[in-house]
Design a protein around this motif. Structure first.
Motif, mmCIF file in Angstrom:
data_model
loop_
_atom_site.group_PDB
_atom_site.id
_atom_site.type_symbol
_atom_site.label_atom_id
_atom_site.label_comp_id
_atom_site.label_asym_id
_atom_site.label_seq_id
_atom_site.Cartn_x
_atom_site.Cartn_y
_atom_site.Cartn_z
ATOM 1 N N ASP A 202 0.862 -1.181 0.000
ATOM 2 C CA ASP A 202 0.000 0.000 0.000
ATOM 3 C C ASP A 202 0.905 1.240 0.000
ATOM 4 O O ASP A 202 1.235 1.799 1.043
ATOM 5 C CB ASP A 202 -0.882 -0.044 1.257
ATOM 6 C CG ASP A 202 -1.703 1.227 1.450
ATOM 7 O OD1 ASP A 202 -1.812 2.018 0.500
ATOM 8 O OD2 ASP A 202 -2.221 1.420 2.571
ATOM 9 N N ARG A 249 -7.113 7.953 6.823
ATOM 10 C CA ARG A 249 -8.152 7.981 5.784
ATOM 11 C C ARG A 249 -7.831 6.992 4.664
ATOM 12 O O ARG A 249 -8.721 6.285 4.172
ATOM 13 C CB ARG A 249 -8.266 9.393 5.218
ATOM 14 C CG ARG A 249 -9.352 9.528 4.158
ATOM 15 C CD ARG A 249 -9.515 10.974 3.717
ATOM 16 N NE ARG A 249 -10.563 11.104 2.702
ATOM 17 C CZ ARG A 249 -10.938 12.242 2.150
ATOM 18 N NH1 ARG A 249 -10.343 13.386 2.521
ATOM 19 N NH2 ARG A 249 -11.888 12.279 1.243
ATOM 20 N N ILE A 250 -6.576 6.931 4.265
ATOM 21 C CA ILE A 250 -6.166 5.990 3.207
ATOM 22 C C ILE A 250 -6.440 4.556 3.638
ATOM 23 O O ILE A 250 -6.979 3.741 2.870
ATOM 24 C CB ILE A 250 -4.675 6.191 2.873
ATOM 25 C CG1 ILE A 250 -4.467 7.523 2.149
ATOM 26 C CG2 ILE A 250 -4.163 5.042 1.997
ATOM 27 C CD1 ILE A 250 -3.012 7.901 1.985
ATOM 28 N N GLU A 251 -6.068 4.230 4.878
ATOM 29 C CA GLU A 251 -6.224 2.859 5.359
ATOM 30 C C GLU A 251 -7.692 2.477 5.506
ATOM 31 O O GLU A 251 -8.082 1.331 5.240
ATOM 32 C CB GLU A 251 -5.489 2.681 6.684
ATOM 33 C CG GLU A 251 -3.994 2.885 6.588
ATOM 34 C CD GLU A 251 -3.356 2.017 5.519
ATOM 35 O OE1 GLU A 251 -3.273 0.791 5.708
ATOM 36 O OE2 GLU A 251 -2.953 2.562 4.472
ATOM 37 N N LEU A 252 -8.532 3.428 5.922
ATOM 38 C CA LEU A 252 -9.958 3.135 6.073
ATOM 39 C C LEU A 252 -10.629 2.865 4.737
ATOM 40 O O LEU A 252 -11.623 2.120 4.669
ATOM 41 C CB LEU A 252 -10.654 4.308 6.772
ATOM 42 C CG LEU A 252 -10.365 4.477 8.266
ATOM 43 C CD1 LEU A 252 -10.998 5.761 8.794
ATOM 44 C CD2 LEU A 252 -10.862 3.272 9.065
ATOM 45 N N ASN A 253 -10.119 3.441 3.653
ATOM 46 C CA ASN A 253 -10.735 3.293 2.336
ATOM 47 C C ASN A 253 -10.049 2.258 1.452
ATOM 48 O O ASN A 253 -10.445 2.075 0.308
ATOM 49 C CB ASN A 253 -10.751 4.648 1.610
ATOM 50 C CG ASN A 253 -11.677 5.650 2.262
ATOM 51 O OD1 ASN A 253 -12.879 5.435 2.361
ATOM 52 N ND2 ASN A 253 -11.127 6.756 2.730
ATOM 53 N N SER A 254 -9.021 1.605 1.992
ATOM 54 C CA SER A 254 -8.293 0.619 1.206
ATOM 55 C C SER A 254 -8.945 -0.755 1.330
ATOM 56 O O SER A 254 -9.276 -1.187 2.440
ATOM 57 C CB SER A 254 -6.834 0.542 1.656
ATOM 58 O OG SER A 254 -6.158 -0.510 1.000
ATOM 59 N N PRO A 255 -9.139 -1.490 0.213
ATOM 60 C CA PRO A 255 -9.732 -2.829 0.306
ATOM 61 C C PRO A 255 -8.800 -3.832 0.983
ATOM 62 O O PRO A 255 -9.249 -4.838 1.527
ATOM 63 C CB PRO A 255 -9.976 -3.206 -1.168
ATOM 64 C CG PRO A 255 -8.999 -2.367 -1.929
ATOM 65 C CD PRO A 255 -8.874 -1.086 -1.182
ATOM 66 N N PRO A 257 -5.858 -2.978 3.434
ATOM 67 C CA PRO A 257 -4.988 -1.979 4.062
ATOM 68 C C PRO A 257 -3.715 -2.586 4.639
ATOM 69 O O PRO A 257 -3.684 -3.752 5.046
ATOM 70 C CB PRO A 257 -5.866 -1.408 5.166
ATOM 71 C CG PRO A 257 -6.797 -2.513 5.511
ATOM 72 C CD PRO A 257 -7.073 -3.223 4.209
ATOM 73 N N SER A 262 -9.741 -1.717 11.618
ATOM 74 C CA SER A 262 -10.932 -2.299 12.256
ATOM 75 C C SER A 262 -10.563 -3.151 13.466
ATOM 76 O O SER A 262 -11.375 -3.343 14.371
ATOM 77 C CB SER A 262 -11.704 -3.151 11.241
ATOM 78 O OG SER A 262 -10.949 -4.288 10.858
#
Length: 510
Positions: A202, A249-255, A257, A262
């Motif tokens: 990533d 933000r990048i990690e939350l939206n990455s399929p 991450p 979470s």
């Protein structure tokens, strides 16, 4: 996925573990060695207080910030490949440090050394997670913890001896030897494995995270010289905060991450991460601050300083293995919480030892700190891997090790800045800040030049008062951490449909 057509024998597994342990021994040698030899390095290469702080922080910064990326790369491209690339790079960077001719080149090579160490550590630990399972995995990781303990225990004394006998460059030759042997054994015995569902690195997440840590560390190190209200310091710290928000933000939206945010919804996972950060301020910062105090402030020789540091780190040779054995009957939450409380007691005790007094009186509280931190040390790595599926072992070790190592780098930068500010508060005159910076790096003569109106005993007394206050702050933080870790690691959680059961239902025994 690992090729398991032929299960390795016990001897084969022992060689796999040996390869990783040799690399693990080399890493703390690289960490503690320059601290013992910092005065000699400064005499040879020169450098400002900030440049000398980067001798340690450059390694810790790149090591910590690259661990998650290295874990993801090991899952994608192979744990053996990443481990061998890291050990080879570690050896080459260490060899290059022997010939460094300026503090700038030295610091840059230390940064490269940290990148290589991240690859070696993440790849090696992920490989072990594939070869060992259940209680055998916990024991294997405890052995790795003991290997780190061996490096920490003998690193200061061996570095002091080599520096005094052959000069400070010889410190890095020992690292070259260890990592070279690790590489040769790894080539012969490691089996390749990877996560079949991994999607590569990533890059946006890795870049934003690394830049955030870099700006934060730079800002904290710059603050003692320029002041916390300096525009450059403010820009660096605000930039670090913005980049960290971007990373989240990048990690939350990455399929897929690099950091699965979470998992932070679960108490035991959070507890493990807090546990990873605890040794940074309860123990690791002392591995840098105490040798500087012994050699620069107390006037103890490098060899004697290294010998004294064994009181702090020698418990790591035995007690991590004992903690792993005790975890069969006692919950890790109890062992870890009690260990941190013991460390806090040692920190408070050490705060009563005045600078310029009998340095041998410091040995007993140092031993108490080492005993306390050794108990969670032997359990941390196994607990970290237990909270995710084995296929994501690279990610698990990457997250945990990033929190631990990046926390150490950040803690060292913050603690150094706090010690400088506290020391400055004990000094009079317009040049108090400059004098404090010199004292924090062990340069009493430089501090005397900045503050000629003060005699050496007054300078040492100012440093000692600041050091005592710092230790009491660290003790208080460690007590709070012990309570939080005990509560979080003691939770038993119910699995949810969106998270694999093994992620949240690892037993209290790891």
């Amino acid at each position: 996925m690992t090729d398991r057509t032929l299960a390795p024998s016990a001897a084969h597994k022992a060689l796999i573990l040996l390869s990783v342990c040799l690399a693990a021994i080399a890493m703390p040698l690289t960490f503690t060695g320059p601290a013992v030899a910092l005065t000699a390095i400064a005499e040879t290469l020169g450098g400002s207080p900030i440049a000398l702080n980067w001798v340690t922080n450059a390694f810790m910064l790149t090591f910590g910030s690259a661990l998650m990326a290295a874990g993801a790369l090991s899952d994608s491209f192979g744990r053996k490949r990443v481990f061998l690339t890291g050990t080879a790079g570690f050896a080459l960077a260490s060899l290059a440090l022997v010939g460094a001719r300026s503090i700038l080149i030295f610091d840059l090579l230390r940064a490269l050394q940290g990148l290589a160490a991240a690859a070696a550590f993440a790849g090696g630990m992920a490989a072990l997670a594939q070869e060992f399972s259940g209680s055998a995995r916990m024991r294997a990781f405890s052995v790795v913890g003991a290997s780190f303990g061996a490096g920490l225990s003998f690193g200061p004394i061996s570095s002091g001896l080599m520096s005094a006998t052959f000069g400070w460059p010889s410190i890095f030759l020992a690292v070259v030897a260890l990592t070279s042997v690790s590489f040769v054994i790894g080539v012969a015995v490691l089996r390749e494995s990877r996560d079949p569902q991994a999607r590569g690195l990533d890059w946006p997440g890795a870049t934003s995270f690394t830049l955030a840590l870099t700006l934060f560390t730079y800002g904290v190190l710059q603050a003692p010289e320029s002041g916390w209200s300096d525009p450059l310091v403010i820009v660096l710290l605000v930039g670090a905060l913005a980049l960290m928000a971007l990373f989240v933000r990048i990690e939350l939206n990455s399929p897929r991450p690099m950091l699965d945010l979470s998992l932070f919804r679960y108490g035991r996972f959070v507890g493990v991460q807090l546990l990873a950060a605890a040794p940074a301020y309860a123990f690791v910062v002392l591995l840098i601050l105490l040798p500087i105090r012994f050699v620069g402030i107390e006037g103890v020789g490098a060899v004697a300083a290294g010998r004294m540091m064994m009181a702090l780190s020698a418990p790591l040779l035995v007690l991590p293995l004992l903690a792993g054995w005790l975890s069969r009957w006692i919950a890790p939450a109890v062992i870890c919480g009690l260990g941190l409380l013991v460390s806090a007691a040692g920190l408070a005790w050490l705060s009563f030892m005045p600078a310029g007094g009998d340095v041998n009186a410091m040995l007993a509280p140092m031993a108490v700190i080492g005993i306390g931190i050794s108990l969670p040390w032997g359990l941390m790595d196994g607990l970290a891997v237990s909270v995710v599926p084995s296929e994501r072992a690279g990610m698990a070790t990457g997250i945990f090790s990033t929190v631990r190592v990046a926390g150490e780098g950040v803690a060292l930068a913050i603690v150094s800045a706090v010690l400088s500010a506290l020391t400055s508060g004990h000094l009079p005159g317009a040049h108090a800040r400059e004098g404090a910076q010199k004292l924090v790096t062990g340069d009493v003569a430089g501090a005397a030049g900045a503050l000629p109106q003060l005699a050496r005993p007054a300078l040492i007394q100012a440093y000692g008062g600041a050091f005592s206050t710092l230790l009491l702050l660290l003790a208080a933080i460690t007590v709070v951490t012990a309570v939080v870790v005990f509560v979080f690691l003691g939770r038993r959680e119910t699995p949810r449909d969106d998270v694999p059961a093994e992620t949240v239902c690892a037993s209290a025994n790891g």
